[in-house]
Design a protein around this motif. Structure first.
Motif, PDB file in Angstrom:
ATOM      1  N   TYR A 255       0.835  -1.198   0.000  1.00 42.04           N
ATOM      2  CA  TYR A 255       0.000   0.000   0.000  1.00 42.04           C
ATOM      3  C   TYR A 255       0.873   1.253   0.000  1.00 42.04           C
ATOM      4  CZ  TYR A 255      -2.814   3.688   2.219  1.00 42.04           C
ATOM      5  OH  TYR A 255      -3.421   4.878   2.528  1.00 42.04           O
TER       6      TYR A 255
ATOM      7  N   THR B 216       1.039   4.035  -3.009  1.00 43.88           N
ATOM      8  CA  THR B 216       0.721   5.457  -2.806  1.00 43.88           C
ATOM      9  C   THR B 216       1.790   6.369  -3.406  1.00 43.88           C
ATOM     10  OG1 THR B 216       1.795   5.412  -0.627  1.00 43.88           O
ATOM     11  CG2 THR B 216      -0.601   5.044  -0.702  1.00 43.88           C
TER      12      THR B 216
ATOM     13  N   PRO C   9      -5.545  -1.228  -6.951  1.00 41.29           N
ATOM     14  CA  PRO C   9      -6.675  -0.468  -6.406  1.00 41.29           C
ATOM     15  C   PRO C   9      -7.345  -1.148  -5.217  1.00 41.29           C
ATOM     16  CG  PRO C   9      -6.751  -0.464  -8.794  1.00 41.29           C
ATOM     17  CD  PRO C   9      -5.661  -1.409  -8.404  1.00 41.29           C
ATOM     18  N   VAL C  10      -7.375  -2.486  -5.196  1.00 40.25           N
ATOM     19  CA  VAL C  10      -7.977  -3.187  -4.060  1.00 40.25           C
ATOM     20  C   VAL C  10      -7.162  -2.934  -2.802  1.00 40.25           C
ATOM     21  CG1 VAL C  10      -8.609  -5.441  -3.120  1.00 40.25           C
ATOM     22  CG2 VAL C  10      -8.964  -4.954  -5.543  1.00 40.25           C
TER      23      VAL C  10
ATOM     24  N   SER D 132      -7.734   0.599  -1.571  1.00 38.48           N
ATOM     25  CA  SER D 132      -9.105   0.966  -1.213  1.00 38.48           C
ATOM     26  C   SER D 132      -9.315   1.255   0.272  1.00 38.48           C
ATOM     27  CB  SER D 132     -10.078  -0.127  -1.668  1.00 38.48           C
ATOM     28  OG  SER D 132      -9.793  -1.367  -1.036  1.00 38.48           O
TER      29      SER D 132
ATOM     30  N   LEU E 219     -10.126   4.764   1.525  1.00 39.18           N
ATOM     31  CA  LEU E 219     -11.457   5.357   1.447  1.00 39.18           C
ATOM     32  C   LEU E 219     -12.104   5.463   2.820  1.00 39.18           C
ATOM     33  CD1 LEU E 219     -12.781   3.444  -1.697  1.00 39.18           C
ATOM     34  CD2 LEU E 219     -11.915   5.794  -1.609  1.00 39.18           C
TER      35      LEU E 219
ATOM     36  N   TYR F  67      -5.205   0.870   8.686  1.00 33.77           N
ATOM     37  CA  TYR F  67      -5.260   0.157   7.415  1.00 33.77           C
ATOM     38  C   TYR F  67      -5.885  -1.222   7.598  1.00 33.77           C
ATOM     39  CZ  TYR F  67      -3.862  -2.013   3.034  1.00 33.77           C
ATOM     40  OH  TYR F  67      -3.884  -2.667   1.825  1.00 33.77           O
TER      41      TYR F  67
ATOM     42  N   LEU G  96     -13.909  -3.437   4.512  1.00 40.93           N
ATOM     43  CA  LEU G  96     -14.223  -3.514   3.082  1.00 40.93           C
ATOM     44  C   LEU G  96     -14.390  -4.965   2.632  1.00 40.93           C
ATOM     45  CD1 LEU G  96     -11.900  -0.735   1.642  1.00 40.93           C
ATOM     46  CD2 LEU G  96     -14.383  -0.686   1.867  1.00 40.93           C
TER      47      LEU G  96
ATOM     48  N   TYR H  28      -7.593 -10.672   0.165  1.00 42.72           N
ATOM     49  CA  TYR H  28      -8.425  -9.933  -0.776  1.00 42.72           C
ATOM     50  C   TYR H  28      -9.101 -10.844  -1.797  1.00 42.72           C
ATOM     51  CZ  TYR H  28      -5.172  -9.743  -4.825  1.00 42.72           C
ATOM     52  OH  TYR H  28      -4.381 -10.038  -5.916  1.00 42.72           O
TER      53      TYR H  28
ATOM     54  N   GLN I 203     -12.833 -10.089  -2.450  1.00 35.73           N
ATOM     55  CA  GLN I 203     -13.123  -9.065  -3.444  1.00 35.73           C
ATOM     56  C   GLN I 203     -13.025  -9.641  -4.862  1.00 35.73           C
ATOM     57  OE1 GLN I 203     -11.549  -8.701  -0.600  1.00 35.73           O
ATOM     58  NE2 GLN I 203     -11.310  -6.576   0.043  1.00 35.73           N
TER      59      GLN I 203
END
Length: 431
Positions: free
Chosen positions: A66, A70, A89-90, A93, A96, A111, A118, A162, A165
């Motif tokens: 992450y 960034t 992007p996952v 996320s 957000l 985080y 999520l 993840y 997702q």
């Protein structure tokens, strides 16, 4: 004349009046099971639950990536980074749910907390999509029941990977097929850029216009998404150089064979590399090459089915997707416990249709998920140590997966070839 007596309909019993609707029962079950999974996650430090190792993936690796993302680039020369660019992007996320960038006064989650939240949201969306489809005429809520009850079989692992997702995108692709082939292709493309395997959800689309539209939409969407990711981040394809270096994970079929060989005197060792416990030593490269050959053979089998299939039901695309992902999973050099999330999600989609051929396969997968949780994290020291207990657990789990794969392909083949199949002759469109 005496009037004819009319009988009034019997009044429903009080017990029947008080029975809650199925959707309410499913919602309560989801809340209860997910609360249990969260409780297990909060107690992750307990030895039988992994000693903190299950949640370390997010704390250590996901957060490190992450930070790299960034700064506008994918991890380069990181042997742990083996994921397509859509994973970026996952992993970003959770920001957000940390709105401190808007105002320092706003409360924000860590985080780890944001990632888990999520993941639960994605899980809930899958459950709601399965319920919505299951309530349609001719459909079934069994898929929603299977997903809600099946995911906790993996304990708290799904909350900190993840793969939920990615599974959501694969599920949405299949469920969208009957309404919008273009949406199906777009979801499949997005999923493929996140975890590759959702591309297999397009394998069972009926020939003709349906296939052309879905596959074209997938190609266009994948190209557009890859272009955007290439413009936003540097080195989007850096994961490819790491994939080829992977060895034989101890939980794979080849790993089980090597574990048994070690009990018989084979001098190989287990080492942590590329994000997994893998075997090193003589003949490991041969076993890895054999796994790749088996994967190629599985691809040829699926291609043969595609060329020979003559009949489709509404469930055929679902059944084909489950069969394809199952075959590729079984023949892989790596069978991590989170891979079971994919299979549970696809099996749940199959069970939304009354025409599916995969009901016994779903039962085998549920059993395999339970044994997978026993292998990791509960008895993982036995697996890595190659004890007889560890070998037995992996033999059972992988035996269930092999049986499920063989049964899945056999039933898929027969359903698309049998004259008595409950479907219309091929027209190129979904029934």
């Amino acid at each position: 004349m005496p009037q004819a007596r009319t009988s009034s309909p019997p009044e429903p019993s009080p017990a029947r009046l008080r029975r809650p609707p199925p959707v309410v029962c499913l919602a309560v079950a989801w809340l209860a099971t997910r609360a249990l999974m969260l409780w297990l996650l909060l107690h992750d430090e307990w030895g039988p639950l992994g000693g903190g190792g299950v949640s370390r993936e997010v704390h250590k690796h996901y957060f490190r990536w992450y930070v790299t993302l960034t700064h506008g680039g994918f991890p380069v020369d990181d042997p742990m980074w083996q994921y397509p660019p859509g994973a970026g992007p996952v992993l970003l996320s959770p920001a957000l749910l940390s709105p401190s960038w808007l105002s320092p006064a706003l409360p924000s989650l860590t985080y780890f907390e944001a990632f888990v939240a999520l993941t639960l949201a994605a899980d809930a969306l899958v459950a709601m999509a399965l319920v919505r489809v299951g309530k349609r005429p001719g459909r079934s809520l069994h898929g929603a029941v299977f997903w809600i009850a099946g995911l906790p079989l993996l304990l708290h692992i799904p909350l900190v990977r993840y793969d939920v997702q990615a599974t959501a995108l694969g599920v949405f692709a299949l469920l969208a097929l009957s309404r919008s082939t273009r949406a199906c292709g777009a979801f499949a493309a997005a999923g493929a850029l996140v975890k590759v395997w959702p591309a297999l959800t397009l394998l069972g689309t009926p020939r003709g216009r349906t296939t052309r539209e879905a596959w074209t939409a997938a190609a266009v969407s994948a190209g557009a998404l890859l272009l955007v990711l290439s413009l936003a981040f540097e080195h989007p394809l850096s994961f490819l150089r790491q994939q080829g270096k992977r060895g034989v994970q101890i939980e794979s079929l080849g790993g089980t064979a090597l574990a048994l060989a070690r009990r018989a005197g084979w001098p190989g060792k287990v080492r942590y590399q590329f994000g997994a416990m893998e075997f090193t030593g003589p003949y490991v490269s041969t076993v890895a090459a054999l796994s790749l050959l088996l994967t190629a053979a599985a691809f040829c089998l699926l291609l043969l089915w595609r060329l020979c299939a003559r009949r489709w039901t509404e469930a055929t695309p679902y059944d084909a997707a489950l069969c394809a992902v199952l075959l590729f999973t079984v023949t892989s050099r790596v069978i991590s416990p989170q891979y079971m999330i994919w299979l549970l999600g696809l099996a749940a989609v199959c069970l939304t249709s009354r025409h599916t051929t995969q009901r016994p396969v779903a039962a085998l997968l549920a059993a395999a998920a339970g044994v997978s949780a026993l292998a990791y994290p509960v008895l993982y020291t036995q697996i890595t140590g190659g004890t007889w207990t560890g070998c037995l657990v992996m033999l059972v789990r992988n035996g269930l997966l092999i049986a499920a794969a063989v049964l899945s392909f056999r039933r898929l083949w027969r359903s698309s070839r049998s004259p008595t199949s409950d479907s219309r002759p091929h027209t190129g469109q979904m029934p």
